[in-house]
Write an enzyme that holds these catalytic residues in place. Structure first.
Site, PDB file in Angstrom:
ATOM      1  N   ILE A   1     122.710  33.854 133.205  1.00  9.57           N
ATOM      2  CA  ILE A   1     123.395  35.054 133.717  1.00  9.57           C
ATOM      3  C   ILE A   1     122.519  35.758 134.755  1.00  9.57           C
TER       4      ILE A   1
ATOM      5  N   LEU B   1     110.033  31.334 132.546  1.00  7.82           N
ATOM      6  CA  LEU B   1     110.406  29.914 132.676  1.00  7.82           C
ATOM      7  C   LEU B   1     110.231  29.168 131.364  1.00  7.82           C
ATOM      8  N   THR B   2     110.933  29.644 130.339  1.00  5.73           N
ATOM      9  CA  THR B   2     111.040  28.882 129.091  1.00  5.73           C
ATOM     10  C   THR B   2     111.926  27.678 129.390  1.00  5.73           C
TER      11      THR B   2
ATOM     12  N   PHE C   1     117.472  40.977 131.491  1.00  5.62           N
ATOM     13  CA  PHE C   1     118.230  39.816 131.018  1.00  5.62           C
ATOM     14  C   PHE C   1     117.363  38.907 130.141  1.00  5.62           C
TER      15      PHE C   1
ATOM     16  N   ALA D   1     115.553  36.924 127.500  1.00  5.61           N
ATOM     17  CA  ALA D   1     115.737  36.817 126.046  1.00  5.61           C
ATOM     18  C   ALA D   1     115.727  35.349 125.649  1.00  5.61           C
TER      19      ALA D   1
ATOM     20  N   THR E   1     124.616  41.828 123.821  1.00  6.00           N
ATOM     21  CA  THR E   1     125.697  40.939 123.415  1.00  6.00           C
ATOM     22  C   THR E   1     126.644  41.616 122.430  1.00  6.00           C
ATOM     23  N   ASP E   2     127.866  41.103 122.359  1.00  4.04           N
ATOM     24  CA  ASP E   2     128.809  41.593 121.344  1.00  4.04           C
ATOM     25  C   ASP E   2     128.429  41.105 119.946  1.00  4.04           C
ATOM     26  N   GLU E   3     127.489  40.130 119.868  1.00  4.10           N
ATOM     27  CA  GLU E   3     127.166  39.546 118.560  1.00  4.10           C
ATOM     28  C   GLU E   3     126.451  40.537 117.650  1.00  4.10           C
TER      29      GLU E   3
ATOM     30  N   TYR F   1     119.316  35.506 116.040  1.00  4.48           N
ATOM     31  CA  TYR F   1     119.489  35.918 117.445  1.00  4.48           C
ATOM     32  C   TYR F   1     120.109  37.313 117.523  1.00  4.48           C
TER      33      TYR F   1
ATOM     34  N   LYS G   1     118.610  40.901 118.995  1.00  7.50           N
ATOM     35  CA  LYS G   1     119.254  41.645 120.097  1.00  7.50           C
ATOM     36  C   LYS G   1     119.602  43.060 119.615  1.00  7.50           C
TER      37      LYS G   1
ATOM     38  N   ASN H   1     131.069  36.249 125.171  1.00  5.82           N
ATOM     39  CA  ASN H   1     130.544  34.941 125.611  1.00  5.82           C
ATOM     40  C   ASN H   1     130.826  34.688 127.087  1.00  5.82           C
TER      41      ASN H   1
ATOM     42  N   LEU I   1     128.241  25.938 124.248  1.00  6.37           N
ATOM     43  CA  LEU I   1     129.438  25.130 123.988  1.00  6.37           C
ATOM     44  C   LEU I   1     130.038  24.461 125.240  1.00  6.37           C
TER      45      LEU I   1
ATOM     46  N   HIS J   1     127.976  31.289 110.387  1.00  3.49           N
ATOM     47  CA  HIS J   1     128.764  31.227 111.623  1.00  3.49           C
ATOM     48  C   HIS J   1     129.798  32.358 111.702  1.00  3.49           C
TER      49      HIS J   1
HETATM   50  P1  NAD Z   1     119.319  32.134 129.151  1.00  4.22           P
HETATM   51  O1  NAD Z   1     118.689  31.629 127.892  1.00  4.22           O
HETATM   52  O2  NAD Z   1     120.094  31.200 130.014  1.00  4.22           O
HETATM   53  O3  NAD Z   1     118.196  32.791 130.069  1.00  4.22           O
HETATM   54  C1  NAD Z   1     117.165  33.592 129.577  1.00  4.22           C
HETATM   55  C2  NAD Z   1     116.076  33.700 130.647  1.00  4.22           C
HETATM   56  O4  NAD Z   1     115.037  34.555 130.144  1.00  4.22           O
HETATM   57  C3  NAD Z   1     115.416  32.352 130.976  1.00  4.22           C
HETATM   58  O5  NAD Z   1     115.287  32.206 132.382  1.00  4.22           O
HETATM   59  C4  NAD Z   1     114.051  32.448 130.324  1.00  4.22           C
HETATM   60  O6  NAD Z   1     113.047  31.688 131.002  1.00  4.22           O
HETATM   61  C5  NAD Z   1     113.785  33.940 130.407  1.00  4.22           C
HETATM   62  N1  NAD Z   1     112.827  34.410 129.384  1.00  4.22           N
HETATM   63  C6  NAD Z   1     112.835  34.115 128.056  1.00  4.22           C
HETATM   64  N2  NAD Z   1     111.802  34.729 127.462  1.00  4.22           N
HETATM   65  C7  NAD Z   1     111.147  35.440 128.414  1.00  4.22           C
HETATM   66  C8  NAD Z   1     110.025  36.303 128.412  1.00  4.22           C
HETATM   67  N3  NAD Z   1     109.333  36.549 127.281  1.00  4.22           N
HETATM   68  N4  NAD Z   1     109.649  36.886 129.572  1.00  4.22           N
HETATM   69  C9  NAD Z   1     110.321  36.638 130.726  1.00  4.22           C
HETATM   70  N5  NAD Z   1     111.387  35.817 130.790  1.00  4.22           N
HETATM   71  C10 NAD Z   1     111.799  35.234 129.651  1.00  4.22           C
HETATM   72  O7  NAD Z   1     120.210  33.366 128.691  1.00  4.22           O
HETATM   73  P2  NAD Z   1     121.553  33.965 129.339  1.00  4.22           P
HETATM   74  O8  NAD Z   1     122.710  33.298 128.726  1.00  4.22           O
HETATM   75  O9  NAD Z   1     121.391  34.002 130.820  1.00  4.22           O
HETATM   76  O10 NAD Z   1     121.496  35.442 128.766  1.00  4.22           O
HETATM   77  C11 NAD Z   1     120.860  36.505 129.495  1.00  4.22           C
HETATM   78  C12 NAD Z   1     120.967  37.778 128.700  1.00  4.22           C
HETATM   79  O11 NAD Z   1     122.331  38.091 128.462  1.00  4.22           O
HETATM   80  C13 NAD Z   1     120.311  37.677 127.312  1.00  4.22           C
HETATM   81  O12 NAD Z   1     119.674  38.896 127.043  1.00  4.22           O
HETATM   82  C14 NAD Z   1     121.475  37.467 126.364  1.00  4.22           C
HETATM   83  O13 NAD Z   1     121.208  38.000 125.089  1.00  4.22           O
HETATM   84  C15 NAD Z   1     122.567  38.259 127.071  1.00  4.22           C
HETATM   85  N6  NAD Z   1     123.949  37.802 126.826  1.00  4.22           N
HETATM   86  C16 NAD Z   1     124.283  36.482 126.974  1.00  4.22           C
HETATM   87  C17 NAD Z   1     125.601  36.080 126.785  1.00  4.22           C
HETATM   88  C18 NAD Z   1     126.023  34.648 126.979  1.00  4.22           C
HETATM   89  O14 NAD Z   1     127.166  34.308 126.674  1.00  4.22           O
HETATM   90  N7  NAD Z   1     125.185  33.766 127.496  1.00  4.22           N
HETATM   91  C19 NAD Z   1     126.574  37.027 126.420  1.00  4.22           C
HETATM   92  C20 NAD Z   1     126.190  38.373 126.284  1.00  4.22           C
HETATM   93  C21 NAD Z   1     124.870  38.748 126.499  1.00  4.22           C
HETATM   94  P1  TYD Z   2     127.614  29.029 121.678  1.00  7.26           P
HETATM   95  O1  TYD Z   2     127.925  28.550 123.059  1.00  7.26           O
HETATM   96  O2  TYD Z   2     126.357  28.557 121.025  1.00  7.26           O
HETATM   97  O3  TYD Z   2     127.696  30.628 121.730  1.00  7.26           O
HETATM   98  P2  TYD Z   2     127.657  31.716 120.500  1.00  7.26           P
HETATM   99  O4  TYD Z   2     127.208  31.059 119.275  1.00  7.26           O
HETATM  100  O5  TYD Z   2     126.639  32.682 121.025  1.00  7.26           O
HETATM  101  O6  TYD Z   2     129.031  32.273 120.422  1.00  7.26           O
HETATM  102  O7  TYD Z   2     128.819  28.632 120.718  1.00  7.26           O
HETATM  103  C1  TYD Z   2     130.141  29.065 120.981  1.00  7.26           C
HETATM  104  C2  TYD Z   2     131.000  28.626 119.830  1.00  7.26           C
HETATM  105  O8  TYD Z   2     131.060  27.194 119.821  1.00  7.26           O
HETATM  106  C3  TYD Z   2     130.433  29.015 118.455  1.00  7.26           C
HETATM  107  O9  TYD Z   2     131.514  29.376 117.594  1.00  7.26           O
HETATM  108  C4  TYD Z   2     129.765  27.748 117.951  1.00  7.26           C
HETATM  109  C5  TYD Z   2     130.599  26.645 118.582  1.00  7.26           C
HETATM  110  N1  TYD Z   2     129.866  25.407 118.886  1.00  7.26           N
HETATM  111  C6  TYD Z   2     130.363  24.166 118.431  1.00  7.26           C
HETATM  112  O10 TYD Z   2     131.405  24.105 117.755  1.00  7.26           O
HETATM  113  N2  TYD Z   2     129.666  23.039 118.734  1.00  7.26           N
HETATM  114  C7  TYD Z   2     128.507  23.063 119.445  1.00  7.26           C
HETATM  115  O11 TYD Z   2     127.886  21.984 119.667  1.00  7.26           O
HETATM  116  C8  TYD Z   2     128.018  24.327 119.937  1.00  7.26           C
HETATM  117  C9  TYD Z   2     126.751  24.423 120.731  1.00  7.26           C
HETATM  118  C10 TYD Z   2     128.735  25.476 119.635  1.00  7.26           C
END
Ligand code: NAD
Ligand code: TYD
Length: 353
Positions: free
Chosen positions: A12, A34-35, A80, A82, A133-135, A159, A163, A188, A199, A294
Site C-alpha cells: 500500500i 526492506l523486510t 504504513f 508494519a 486495519t478493520d481487523e 497481527y 495493530k 482488505n 489471498l 479465523h
Molecule cells: P506490506 O507488508 O506489503 O508492507 C509493509 C512495509 O513495511 C514493507 O515494505 C516492509 O519492508 C516495511 N517494514 C516492516 N517493518 C518495518 C520497520 N520496522 N521499519 C520500517 N519499515 C518496515 O503491508 P501493506 O499491505 O502495504 O500494509 C501497509 C499498512 O497498511 C500496514 O500498516 C497494514 O497494517 C495496513 N493495512 C493493510 C491492509 C491490507 O489489506 N493489506 C488493510 C488495512 C490496513
Molecule cells: P489475507 O489475504 O491473508 O488477508 P486477511 O487475513 O488479513 O483478511 O486473507 C484473506 C482471506 O482469505 C482470509 O479469510 C483468509 C483467506 N485465505 C485463504 O483461504 N487461503 C489462503 O491461502 C490465504 C492466504 C488466505
C-alpha cells in the site's frame, strides 16, 4: 514541504507514493526496512525529478528518524510500516510486536521530540497519520452491522492485536502530549504490487504456476475488498481535511466470500490466460484446514469519510479485480523477483509444497 512515508516500499505504501507524486507537487521521503515484504522495485521509475528519496532503515531507529525529520523539514508522517500478514503472525508473533508495537512507539517518540521543537505555526500544521486495519474490531456475525469508528476493539489474531496496540499508542500520544494524529482503519486491499502471500495475488500466482488453490475452511469467510488506489485517495483526503485526534474507517462496500473471490480470479484467468487443455482454473481449488482464530466476517461502514470528504471508491470489485489480474499477468517478472528463496520457504511451511 515534504512528507515522510514509512513502509513505502511495501504494497500500500508504494501505491500511495506513486499516487501522491502523481496527484500533488510535494516531495516524499520513504523510510523502509526492506523486510521480505518490502521491495525497492515497487518504487521503480519514480525518480520524479528529485521528488522522491528512498532511505533504508527501521522505524524503531530513533536517531535516524530524528535526523530525517529535521534534515528534510518533514511536515507530515504517514505510518504504513508494519508486519502485515495474519498467517505469519500466527507462526511467529514476535516480529509483529517488534515493529507494530515497539517500532510505532519509537517512531512516535522521535516524531514528538521533533514536533515539540517546531515553530508554533508548523506545530499546528503538522500531522502524524497512522494507517491501520478493520481487523482491530474483530469478527462480525452474518447479520452484524459494519464496523463504525466507535466500535469496541476486539482483535483476534496476533497481527490484529499488535495493530490495535499501535492505534492505542497513537491515540495516547494525542491525548497526553497533544501530537496532531489521525488514524485510518481500512478493509482488505488488493491491487498491483501486493506480495503473493495474500489471498488474491497468491491465487493468481499459484494458478499460473499450475498449483492448487488453497481455500481455508469452507471458503465462506467474508472480507470487504477495496482497490488500493481508492484507499490511497481516502488517505490523501484524511491527511488534508481530517480532524486531529479522530479515526476514519475506510471500506469498499465490496463484501465477498473467499470462495467468490477465488472464483472471480479463476474466471478472469480462464478468459485471459486459458489453461493448456482448456480445463477451468477453479478445478484446482482445494479446501485446506482453517486458519486458527479465523475471523468470519469483516465489513466497514465508511460513511464518515463519504460524508466529511465526499470520498467514494472509484473501482467496483468487478473492475478492480480485472485490473489487478491484468497487472499480475503483465508483470510476471516482478512476481518472479519477489518469489525468492524466503518466499518458497514460507509457502512450503504454510501449504506443504
Ligand atoms: P506490506 O507488508 O506489503 O508492507 C509493509 C512495509 O513495511 C514493507 O515494505 C516492509 O519492508 C516495511 N517494514 C516492516 N517493518 C518495518 C520497520 N520496522 N521499519 C520500517 N519499515 C518496515 O503491508 P501493506 O499491505 O502495504 O500494509 C501497509 C499498512 O497498511 C500496514 O500498516 C497494514 O497494517 C495496513 N493495512 C493493510 C491492509 C491490507 O489489506 N493489506 C488493510 C488495512 C490496513
Ligand atoms: P489475507 O489475504 O491473508 O488477508 P486477511 O487475513 O488479513 O483478511 O486473507 C484473506 C482471506 O482469505 C482470509 O479469510 C483468509 C483467506 N485465505 C485463504 O483461504 N487461503 C489462503 O491461502 C490465504 C492466504 C488466505
Amino acid at each position: 514541504m515534504t512528507i515522510l512515508v514509512t513502509g513505502g516500499a511495501g504494497f500500500i505504501g508504494a501505491n500511495f507514493v506513486r499516487d501522491w507524486l502523481a496527484e500533488t507537487g510535494e516531495p516524499a521521503v520513504v523510510l523502509d526496512a526492506l523486510t521480505y515484504a518490502g521491495n525497492p522495485e515497487n518504487l521503480a521509475g519514480l525518480d520524479g525529478g528529485g521528488r522522491h528519496l528512498f532511505v533504508h532503515g527501521d522505524i524503531g531507529d530513533m536517531r535516524l528518524v530524528a535526523d530525517l525529520l529535521r534534515a528534510r523539514a518533514i511536515r507530515a508522517v504517514l505510518n504504513f510500516a508494519a508486519e502485515s500478514h495474519v498467517d505469519r503472525s500466527i507462526h511467529g508473533p514476535e516480529d509483529f510486536l517488534r515493529t507494530n508495537v515497539v517500532g510505532t512507539f519509537r517512531l512516535l517518540e522521535a516524531v514528538r521530540a521533533y514536533w515539540d521543537g517546531l515553530p508554533a505555526a508548523d506545530r499546528a500544521a503538522f500531522r502524524f497519520l497512522h494507517v491501520s486495519t478493520d481487523e482491530v474490531y474483530g469478527s462480525l456475525g452474518a447479520g452484524g452491522a459494519p464496523f463504525t469508528e466507535g466500535d469496541r476493539y476486539e482483535p483476534n489474531s496476533p497481527y490484529a492485536a499488535t495493530k490495535a496496540s499501535s492505534d492505542h499508542l497513537v491515540r495516547a500520544f494525542h491525548q497526553t502530549y497533544g501530537l496532531p494524529v489521525l488514524t485510518t482503519n481500512c478493509s482488505n486491499n488488493y491491487g498491483p504490487y501486493q506480495f503473493p502471500e495474500k489471498l488474491i495475488p497468491l491465487m493468481i500466482h499459484r494458478a499460473l504456476t499450475g498449483r492448487t488453490l488453497p481455500v481455508y475452511g469452507d471458503g465462506g469467510n467474508v472480507r470487504d475488498w477495496l482497490y488500493v488506489g481508492d484507499h490511497c485517495a481516502a488517505i490523501r483526503m484524511v491527511l488534508a481535511e481530517g480532524r486531529v485526534g479522530e479515526t476514519y474507517n475506510i471500506g469498499g462496500r465490496g463484501e465477498k466470500t473467499n470462495l467468490e473471490v477465488v472464483h472471480a480470479v479463476c474466471a478472469i484467468l480462464d478468459s485471459e490466460r486459458p489453461r493448456p487443455g482448456g480445463r477451468p482454473y477453479h478445478d484446482r481449488i482445494a479446501f485446506v484446514p482453517d486458519r486458527p482464530g479465523h475471523d468470519r466476517r469483516y465489513a466497514v461502514d465508511a460513511s464518515r469519510v463519504a460524508r466529511e470528504f465526499g470520498w467514494a471508491p472509484r473501482e467496483t470489485f468487478d473492475t478492480g479485480i480485472r485490473r489487478t489480474v491484468r497487472w499480475y499477468l503483465d508483470n510476471e517478472a516482478w512476481v518472479r523477483n519477489v518469489t525468492t528463496g524466503a518466499y518458497r520457504d514460507w509457502t512450503a511451511r504454510q501449504y506443504g509444497q
